[in-house]
Scaffold this active site. Structure first.
Site, mmCIF file in Angstrom:
data_model
loop_
_atom_site.group_PDB
_atom_site.id
_atom_site.type_symbol
_atom_site.label_atom_id
_atom_site.label_comp_id
_atom_site.label_asym_id
_atom_site.label_seq_id
_atom_site.Cartn_x
_atom_site.Cartn_y
_atom_site.Cartn_z
ATOM 1 N N CYS A 114 -8.520 -46.778 13.736
ATOM 2 C CA CYS A 114 -9.566 -47.282 14.639
ATOM 3 C C CYS A 114 -9.002 -47.866 15.931
ATOM 4 O O CYS A 114 -9.725 -47.971 16.929
ATOM 5 C CB CYS A 114 -10.396 -48.342 13.934
ATOM 6 S SG CYS A 114 -11.021 -47.843 12.316
ATOM 7 N N HIS A 384 -19.316 -45.550 16.105
ATOM 8 C CA HIS A 384 -17.875 -45.790 16.012
ATOM 9 C C HIS A 384 -17.129 -44.451 15.992
ATOM 10 O O HIS A 384 -16.721 -43.970 14.940
ATOM 11 C CB HIS A 384 -17.591 -46.588 14.738
ATOM 12 C CG HIS A 384 -16.167 -46.970 14.514
ATOM 13 N ND1 HIS A 384 -15.196 -46.936 15.499
ATOM 14 C CD2 HIS A 384 -15.540 -47.414 13.380
ATOM 15 C CE1 HIS A 384 -14.040 -47.333 14.988
ATOM 16 N NE2 HIS A 384 -14.223 -47.615 13.706
ATOM 17 N N CYS A 414 -10.773 -54.275 13.484
ATOM 18 C CA CYS A 414 -10.079 -54.015 12.233
ATOM 19 C C CYS A 414 -9.745 -52.535 12.177
ATOM 20 O O CYS A 414 -10.350 -51.718 12.879
ATOM 21 C CB CYS A 414 -10.925 -54.419 11.038
ATOM 22 S SG CYS A 414 -12.523 -53.580 10.929
#
Length: 429
Positions: A114, A384, A414
């Site tokens: 991520c 996302h 995160c």
């Protein structure tokens, strides 16, 4: 002089970077110019048939067009991507070539899950600081709608290659290696965090409702227009249409509607609380920006909007990956001599409402602190697109700082596999 006073005078720098000598001189100053992104498409939505290279190309061309930067001035193109394939290896290089940059322009792909595109921006800054590169375009692209199924046995077992594996689902289980297998994927980590911090289902849903409200208000109010590059796509009928807005925000989201959704791990966990409504959406998109020196920016007529003051990455237990922003943020703020009170705006990616609420609880946030957090929504409401999210957060943050007249901004997230990243940016007035 306090760190905040130094920042107000424009003198704030990471002292370790400021004072380090590199043979013939100190590290060069780096500025960020023209942060842009595509609209964020829903999983299976507008960008279902659009390759990540195409989204990256749109952003890169948009940056060049809006900034006036000559293509031949770009030294390197660094793109984050979490789900690469043989269709576009070394994504940054393929995007550069497809966008018409000279063959002399280098390119690469980075994967820190991520945090990939935020890492791309940080790496680009280091390349410019050290004199390796003069002008770098950095960001990321991901079309999660096009991530393939695969077989690891098909090359040798021609008659029975076994089942095809879903790369999206598989990577969420294996990101912690063989010693930290999380069989329930990222949802399981969110349940672990919710249980450890006592985050209720209602609190998660209430946070999700507010995220949706902010994102819908920003989208419908035209707030994102200046940071978005429209994307042309072909519809089912073959006709071309222009996508200008994010697809994921859901107007009218309320607590009653979210309460009807079933937890994704409800069959495995009696106390499950994480639902599709209080978790981020799988998405497609791209984002990037220019990193260069002040002198080069002046030479090419670029307008610097910010500088990267410092960044950090940190590891946590993969089973509790949602708390990754805590050590990462603590490290970078300590190094810069700052506290969260010094930060005007914060972009904390909403992988899950439980994870955001756990982090803000550890930060000691009061109600008023949430007014500077994700002011236009985030992963739950905007989506996302993992390889592009760090650059998307940065793009939205820098535009918001400029609109609001803020000075310091924090991007943190995160990361699957048990990591966190954090970066502090200073707006250039």
């Amino acid at each position: 002089m306090s760190a905040k006073a130094a920042a107000d005078r424009g003198e704030l720098r990471d002292p370790k970077l400021r004072d380090r000598e590199l043979g013939d001189g100190k590290l060069r100053d780096v500025v960020i110019c023209q942060p842009l992104r595509t609209p964020i498409g829903k999983y299976g939505g507008a960008f279902r048939d659009t390759r990540p290279t195409e989204l990256g190309e749109v952003v890169l061309r948009g940056i060049l067009q809006r900034s006036g930067l000559p293509a031949e001035a770009v030294t390197d193109v660094i793109f984050g991507q979490c789900y690469p394939s043989g269709e576009e290896p070394a994504l940054g290089r393929v995007v550069a070539l497809d966008a018409g940059l000279p063959v002399e322009t280098a390119g690469m792909q980075i994967d820190r899950r991520c945090g990939s595109s935020l890492q791309a921006i940080c790496n680009a800054a280091m390349q410019v600081q050290t004199g390796v590169s003069e002008v770098v375009i950095a960001g990321g692209a991901e079309t999660m709608s096009q991530v393939e199924f695969y077989s690891v046995a098909a090359r040798w077992e021609e008659e029975d290659p076994g089942p095809l594996l879903d790369r999206l689902a598989r990577a969420r289980v294996t990101a912690g290696g063989r010693n930290h297998v999380v069989r329930g994927g990222m949802v399981e980590t969110a349940e672990n965090v919710a249980r450890r911090y006592g985050i209720s289902r209602r609190d998660q849903d209430a946070f999700a409702v507010e995220s949706q409200r902010r994102a819908v208000a920003a989208r419908d109010g035209g707030v994102f227009a200046e940071e978005i590059v429209p994307v042309a796509v072909s519809g089912p009928d073959g006709e071309r249409r222009i996508v200008t807005d994010d697809e994921h925000p859901r107007p009218g989201t309320d607590l009653a509607g979210l309460a009807e959704l079933k937890p994704m791990l409800g069959r495995q966990l009696r106390d499950a609380t994480v639902t599709p409504g209080n978790a981020c959406g799988q998405s497609d998109g791209a984002a990037a920006c220019i990193l260069t020196t002040p002198a080069a920016a002046a030479q090419y007529g670029l307008r610097p909007v910010a500088r990267l003051l410092g960044w950090s990455a940190a590891g946590v237990a993969p089973e509790l990956m949602g708390i990754g922003p805590l050590p990462a943020t603590s490290r970078v703020l300590e190094r810069l001599g700052l506290t969260l009170h010094d930060i005007d705006l914060i972009e904390l990616n909403e992988a899950f409402a439980a994870q955001v609420l756990a982090v803000t609880r550890e930060w000691g946030f009061a109600r008023k602190d949430h007014e500077r957090l994700n002011v236009h929504g985030s992963g739950i409401s905007l989506g996302h697109p993992v390889g592009a999210t760090g650059a998307r957060l940065t793009t939205t943050l820098l535009h918001a700082l400029e609109r609001r007249g803020g000075r310091l901004g924090l991007v943190t997230m995160c990361i699957g596999g048990g990591q966190g990243m954090a970066a502090v940016f200073e707006r250039i007035a």
